[in-house]
Design a protein around this motif. Structure first.
Motif, short mmCIF file in Angstrom:
data_model
loop_
_atom_site.label_atom_id
_atom_site.label_comp_id
_atom_site.label_asym_id
_atom_site.label_seq_id
_atom_site.Cartn_x
_atom_site.Cartn_y
_atom_site.Cartn_z
N GLU A 1 12.44 22.91 -12.10
CA GLU A 1 11.14 23.48 -12.44
C GLU A 1 10.58 22.75 -13.64
O GLU A 1 11.34 22.20 -14.42
N PRO A 2 9.29 22.72 -13.82
CA PRO A 2 8.29 23.30 -12.93
C PRO A 2 8.11 22.45 -11.67
O PRO A 2 8.48 21.29 -11.64
N SER A 3 7.56 23.07 -10.66
CA SER A 3 7.23 22.40 -9.39
C SER A 3 8.45 21.94 -8.61
O SER A 3 8.43 20.89 -7.95
N PHE A 4 9.52 22.71 -8.66
CA PHE A 4 10.74 22.41 -7.90
C PHE A 4 10.38 22.17 -6.43
O PHE A 4 9.64 22.94 -5.82
N GLU B 1 0.31 14.44 3.66
CA GLU B 1 1.40 15.08 4.40
C GLU B 1 2.49 15.61 3.48
O GLU B 1 3.38 16.34 3.92
N TYR B 2 2.45 15.25 2.20
CA TYR B 2 3.48 15.65 1.24
C TYR B 2 2.99 16.82 0.39
O TYR B 2 1.81 16.92 0.08
N ASN B 3 3.93 17.68 0.04
CA ASN B 3 3.65 18.79 -0.87
C ASN B 3 3.67 18.24 -2.29
O ASN B 3 4.71 18.25 -2.95
N LEU B 4 2.53 17.72 -2.74
CA LEU B 4 2.43 17.03 -4.02
C LEU B 4 2.13 18.00 -5.16
O LEU B 4 1.49 19.03 -4.96
N THR B 5 2.56 17.62 -6.37
CA THR B 5 2.17 18.38 -7.55
C THR B 5 0.67 18.20 -7.78
O THR B 5 0.06 17.23 -7.31
N ILE C 1 1.71 31.14 -21.46
CA ILE C 1 1.94 29.72 -21.22
C ILE C 1 3.43 29.49 -21.00
O ILE C 1 4.23 29.60 -21.93
N GLU C 2 3.78 29.18 -19.75
CA GLU C 2 5.18 28.94 -19.40
C GLU C 2 5.58 27.48 -19.64
O GLU C 2 6.69 27.20 -20.08
N TYR C 3 4.64 26.56 -19.34
CA TYR C 3 4.86 25.14 -19.57
C TYR C 3 3.55 24.54 -20.09
O TYR C 3 2.47 24.94 -19.67
N HIS C 4 3.66 23.58 -21.01
CA HIS C 4 2.48 22.86 -21.49
C HIS C 4 2.89 21.42 -21.77
O HIS C 4 3.70 21.15 -22.65
N TYR C 5 2.30 20.51 -20.98
CA TYR C 5 2.59 19.09 -21.10
C TYR C 5 1.31 18.29 -21.32
O TYR C 5 0.26 18.64 -20.78
N VAL C 6 1.41 17.24 -22.09
CA VAL C 6 0.42 16.18 -22.14
C VAL C 6 1.08 15.00 -21.45
O VAL C 6 2.14 14.53 -21.88
N ASP D 1 0.83 -1.21 0.00
CA ASP D 1 0.00 0.00 0.00
C ASP D 1 0.86 1.27 0.00
O ASP D 1 0.43 2.33 0.43
N ARG D 2 2.09 1.14 -0.50
CA ARG D 2 2.99 2.30 -0.60
C ARG D 2 3.27 2.59 -2.07
O ARG D 2 3.37 1.68 -2.89
N VAL D 3 3.43 3.87 -2.37
CA VAL D 3 3.71 4.31 -3.73
C VAL D 3 5.04 5.05 -3.75
O VAL D 3 5.39 5.74 -2.78
N LEU D 4 5.77 4.91 -4.83
CA LEU D 4 7.05 5.60 -4.96
C LEU D 4 6.82 7.05 -5.37
O LEU D 4 6.20 7.32 -6.40
N LEU D 5 7.32 7.97 -4.57
CA LEU D 5 7.29 9.39 -4.89
C LEU D 5 8.71 9.91 -5.03
O LEU D 5 9.63 9.41 -4.38
N VAL D 6 8.86 10.93 -5.88
CA VAL D 6 10.14 11.62 -6.03
C VAL D 6 9.93 13.10 -5.76
O VAL D 6 8.87 13.65 -6.04
N GLN D 7 10.95 13.73 -5.20
CA GLN D 7 10.90 15.16 -4.98
C GLN D 7 11.64 15.84 -6.12
O GLN D 7 12.83 15.58 -6.34
#
Length: 153
Positions: free
Chosen positions: A31-34, A123-127, A86-91, A21-27
Motif C-alpha cells: 500500500e498505497p495502491s496495492f 487494459e491495466y489497473n493503473l494508479t 490524510i493517510e498518505y501524502h507524497y510529492v 513504444d513500450r513502457v516498463l510498468l510494475v505491479q
C-alpha cells in the motif's frame, strides 16, 4: 519515518522507461495502491540525490540499470482515509530514463513487471495519473515539452 499518516509530505521518484513504444510498468506489492500498476520508483532517502534515488529504486524493484535523462513532471499525491484524514501524502518527481539492456525481474516490493505497449495501457489497473505521465514522457522523449508541475495529474 511513518509513510501512513505522515507528519509531513514524503518525496518520491518514479522512472518512466521506454523500449520502442513500450513502457516498463510494475505491479505494486504494498500500500498505497496495492495490486495496481505504475512506473517503478519509491522514496528518496536522506542525503540521496534524486538521480541516485531513481537508479537505486529501479535496481531494487526490477534489477535494471538506468540512465536518468530528464524530469517529466512533479505531482502531488494526497490520499485520504474513510474519515477524510490524510493517510498518505507524497510529492512525486517522475523522470524519463533509459535502460537498453537486460530484462526486468520483479523484486523487493513489486509483484510483477512488464514492458507494455502504449496502446495496451487502458487494459491495466493503473494508479491515478500513470497513463497521463507515461504519454507525456513519450511525447517529451520525442521533443514535445510540457509544464513540469501539473496540479491536475
Amino acid at each position: 519515518m511513518n509513510r501512513r499518516y505522515p507528519e509531513y509530505p514524503l518525496v518520491g521518484v518514479g522512472a518512466v522507461i521506454f523500449r520502442d513504444d513500450r513502457v516498463l510498468l510494475v505491479q505494486r506489492g504494498k500500500e498505497p495502491s496495492f495490486g495496481k500498476w505504475t512506473v517503478p520508483g519509491g522514496l528518496v532517502e536522506l542525503g540521496e540525490s534524486l538521480e541516485d534515488a531513481v537508479r537505486r529504486e529501479v535496481l531494487e524493484e526490477v534489477g535494471l540499470d538506468v540512465n536518468v535523462e530528464d524530469l517529466v513532471v512533479v505531482l502531488d499525491r494526497v490520499i485520504l482515509d474513510n474519515e477524510e484524514k490524510i493517510e498518505y501524502h507524497y510529492v512525486l518527481l517522475d523522470f524519463l530514463c533509459v535502460s537498453s539492456e537486460g530484462e526486468p525481474v520483479p523484486a523487493s516490493d513489486v509483484m510483477d513487471c512488464a514492458f507494455v505497449s502504449l496502446n495496451a495501457l487502458p487494459e491495466y489497473n493503473l494508479t491515478e495519473g500513470t497513463e497521463q505521465v507515461v504519454r507525456r514522457a513519450f511525447s517529451q522523449a520525442h521533443g514535445v515539452r510540457f509544464p513540469i508541475y501539473d496540479a491536475n495529474l
